[in-house]
Design an enzyme around this catalytic site. Sequence first.
Site, PDB file in Angstrom:
ATOM      1  N   VAL A 332       3.034   2.283  -4.042  1.00  0.00           N
ATOM      2  CA  VAL A 332       3.250   0.926  -4.537  1.00  0.00           C
ATOM      3  C   VAL A 332       2.014   0.435  -5.268  1.00  0.00           C
ATOM      4  O   VAL A 332       0.883   0.703  -4.874  1.00  0.00           O
ATOM      5  CB  VAL A 332       3.610  -0.053  -3.398  1.00  0.00           C
ATOM      6  CG1 VAL A 332       4.933   0.309  -2.772  1.00  0.00           C
ATOM      7  CG2 VAL A 332       2.524  -0.080  -2.338  1.00  0.00           C
ATOM      8  N   ASP A 333       2.245  -0.273  -6.355  1.00  0.00           N
ATOM      9  CA  ASP A 333       1.174  -0.982  -7.035  1.00  0.00           C
ATOM     10  C   ASP A 333       0.859  -2.234  -6.214  1.00  0.00           C
ATOM     11  O   ASP A 333       1.725  -2.757  -5.515  1.00  0.00           O
ATOM     12  CB  ASP A 333       1.631  -1.358  -8.449  1.00  0.00           C
ATOM     13  CG  ASP A 333       0.542  -2.052  -9.244  1.00  0.00           C
ATOM     14  OD1 ASP A 333      -0.627  -1.681  -9.074  1.00  0.00           O
ATOM     15  OD2 ASP A 333       0.871  -2.967 -10.016  1.00  0.00           O
ATOM     16  N   LYS A 334      -0.362  -2.717  -6.294  1.00  0.00           N
ATOM     17  CA  LYS A 334      -0.743  -3.905  -5.517  1.00  0.00           C
ATOM     18  C   LYS A 334      -0.263  -5.185  -6.181  1.00  0.00           C
ATOM     19  O   LYS A 334       0.525  -5.940  -5.617  1.00  0.00           O
ATOM     20  CB  LYS A 334      -2.266  -3.949  -5.325  1.00  0.00           C
ATOM     21  CG  LYS A 334      -2.744  -5.206  -4.568  1.00  0.00           C
ATOM     22  CD  LYS A 334      -4.243  -5.227  -4.439  1.00  0.00           C
ATOM     23  CE  LYS A 334      -4.939  -5.540  -5.752  1.00  0.00           C
ATOM     24  NZ  LYS A 334      -4.704  -6.944  -6.211  1.00  0.00           N
ATOM     25  N   THR A 337       3.515  -6.469  -6.570  1.00  0.00           N
ATOM     26  CA  THR A 337       4.397  -5.753  -5.652  1.00  0.00           C
ATOM     27  C   THR A 337       4.084  -6.165  -4.219  1.00  0.00           C
ATOM     28  O   THR A 337       4.898  -6.776  -3.544  1.00  0.00           O
ATOM     29  CB  THR A 337       4.250  -4.234  -5.822  1.00  0.00           C
ATOM     30  OG1 THR A 337       4.509  -3.891  -7.180  1.00  0.00           O
ATOM     31  CG2 THR A 337       5.234  -3.492  -4.927  1.00  0.00           C
TER      32      THR A 337
END
Length: 665
Positions: A332-334, A337
């Site tokens: 996951v991107d921070k 997200t």
Amino acid sequence: MRRWRRSNWFVPVVSGFLILASLSIEHLLGGSANIAIGPRWWVHAGAHVHGSGDVFTLANAFMFVASVVAGYGIVVKAFRALMVRFISIDLLVAIAAIGATIIGNFWEAAAVTFLFAIGHALEAGTMNKTRSALAALVAVAPDNAVVLRDGDQVEVPAGQVRPGEIVLVKSGAKVPVDGQVVSGTGAIDESSITGESIPAEKAASDHVFAGTISRGGFLQVMATGIGADTTLARIIHRVEEAQDAKAKTQAFIDRFSKWYTPAVMILALLAGLLTGDVVLALTLLVIGCPGALVISIPVAIVAGIGRSARNGILIKGGEYLETTAKISAVAVDKTGTLTEGRPVLTDVVVLQRDLLRRDVLRWAAAAEAGSEHPLARPLIDAAREEGVAPEGIPGAVTPVTGKGISAAVANRRVLVGNIPLLEEYDVVVESTAVAAVNTLASEGKTPMIVAVDDAVIGIVAVADAIREDASKMIRRLSANGVKKVVMLTGDTRLVAEAIGRATGIHEIHASLLPEDKLDAVAQLQNEGYVVAMVGDGVNDAPALATADIGVAMGAAGSAVAVETADIALMGDNLLKLPEAIRLARRTVNIMRQNIAIALITVILLLVGVFSGGVTMSVGMLVHEGSVLIVILNAMRLLRNSRNDTATSNTERSARNVVEASARSK
């Protein structure tokens, strides 16, 4: 009447009526009504045949007509398949029915074709039922719109609204177009698009989607998407394509059936030649039909993809559904997200004694005025609020990927970014600045050093609030069989670790460039994981393309995301991701159950035939029963699970509160 004749049930009903008439004529009134109407014209095929005597009776005639009514369509389909060099299931049934008729087994011929026709009608009806989610999407498409033209309210077909026109959305009405609210407030039920049942509050500058419903308030909306250009239309198109796309398992079954059907014909021929039993050969043709096997996969895929679309989850097709069920790692991107994606300025640290807070913020905002980076906006907004908004845009602007920006402001070079950026430009960073950067980063903030020419003048920090459901998403992913959740971010390690601690992320990769994210995904795949990547589709594009499944969040406002993502989550609800994986695994489990049911049925029928206990009609009855069981099993996907029911009760309470608030306005 014409409509009834075209329905799927016309042929089996007529055929069934003729069979009942035949049985009545033969058994009522002591059989006196069963008069002879002609001599025997069928072939005597030996002692194994239980035919119709030596004369052609009225009961025989009704049974024969019943088999013709039910069998005509079957023979036509079989012939058309042969014309394209394909041996279909219909051919097996057609040969069995014609063979039974030739040897005088009129009851078997009628029963086999009648049951097969019923099977087709049930299959068509239940397949339409599994596509109910798509039908529901089509049903929410609005028919009319109220627009302002020359100051008057005019009702026009939704497809005739012109881009830029003002559309009025009143309480209880459907939103007819995609657009932006220009005035008014209201609560919009976006469940048809995002799957979220709690109405969303809308005000000026917010976006709305066609097919959603106003639950209160009054909005004036400027039309931006009309007809086929709306998000709803794109979703319908995507679901249509996805439901028709074959899974790998289905492709294998199709190849298997291509060889299996001719093999059944050869087996039946050999059995007939070796035993001299024509009935045995014909019965083998009937019980060998792979109907349940052929339909076992597509019916599950259609139901699974339709159910996910109803919940605001668009899956690209059967192949992607199967891969989603195997996901074992999620990257996951921070920003946007795990976090809200709306960073705000939190700190301004001044490192020059002759400067003030507003001076540091003014230089930083002036440089970022020429940047498209998400972190530029909070600096510019804060500078405007404090009265030091940048005037115009800077001169030369050089973004440095993963590090920051260099800009020419008032004939001076301004750097805004991390320590590697300043090192690249040979600017010395004192230990006090490094300490301040580390302190801010450890608090989960993103620090950016501001340097004018060769001197560090201060630090600005922004922070993005962690989503409330981020930690719950990670727990649910683990509960659904995901072994590792990895954060991939371009932010510093200290910031990433602070977010990781708060959410329970298993593994953190920080200070990554776009190509580094790609390498991280590839490394997970090399370790044997099936990887899903969740990102915004811009900086994360290489990683999304490399991952086994690319997931786009909040895709309702992005046409590109809806069309290109392997999974598009229409809302911003993180919990839709574990829901997608759970639904995919349920679908694949049902596919496997269906395959097992189909194969076990054929094996048991074969045993029954060779042991002498299964006739053609009994074999067809069991065969069609297995088809029905397979379809009903797949339709379980359309029902709410216990988790869904609990969630819907909570959302219903929240929805009532929002609607009451909207009405009070």
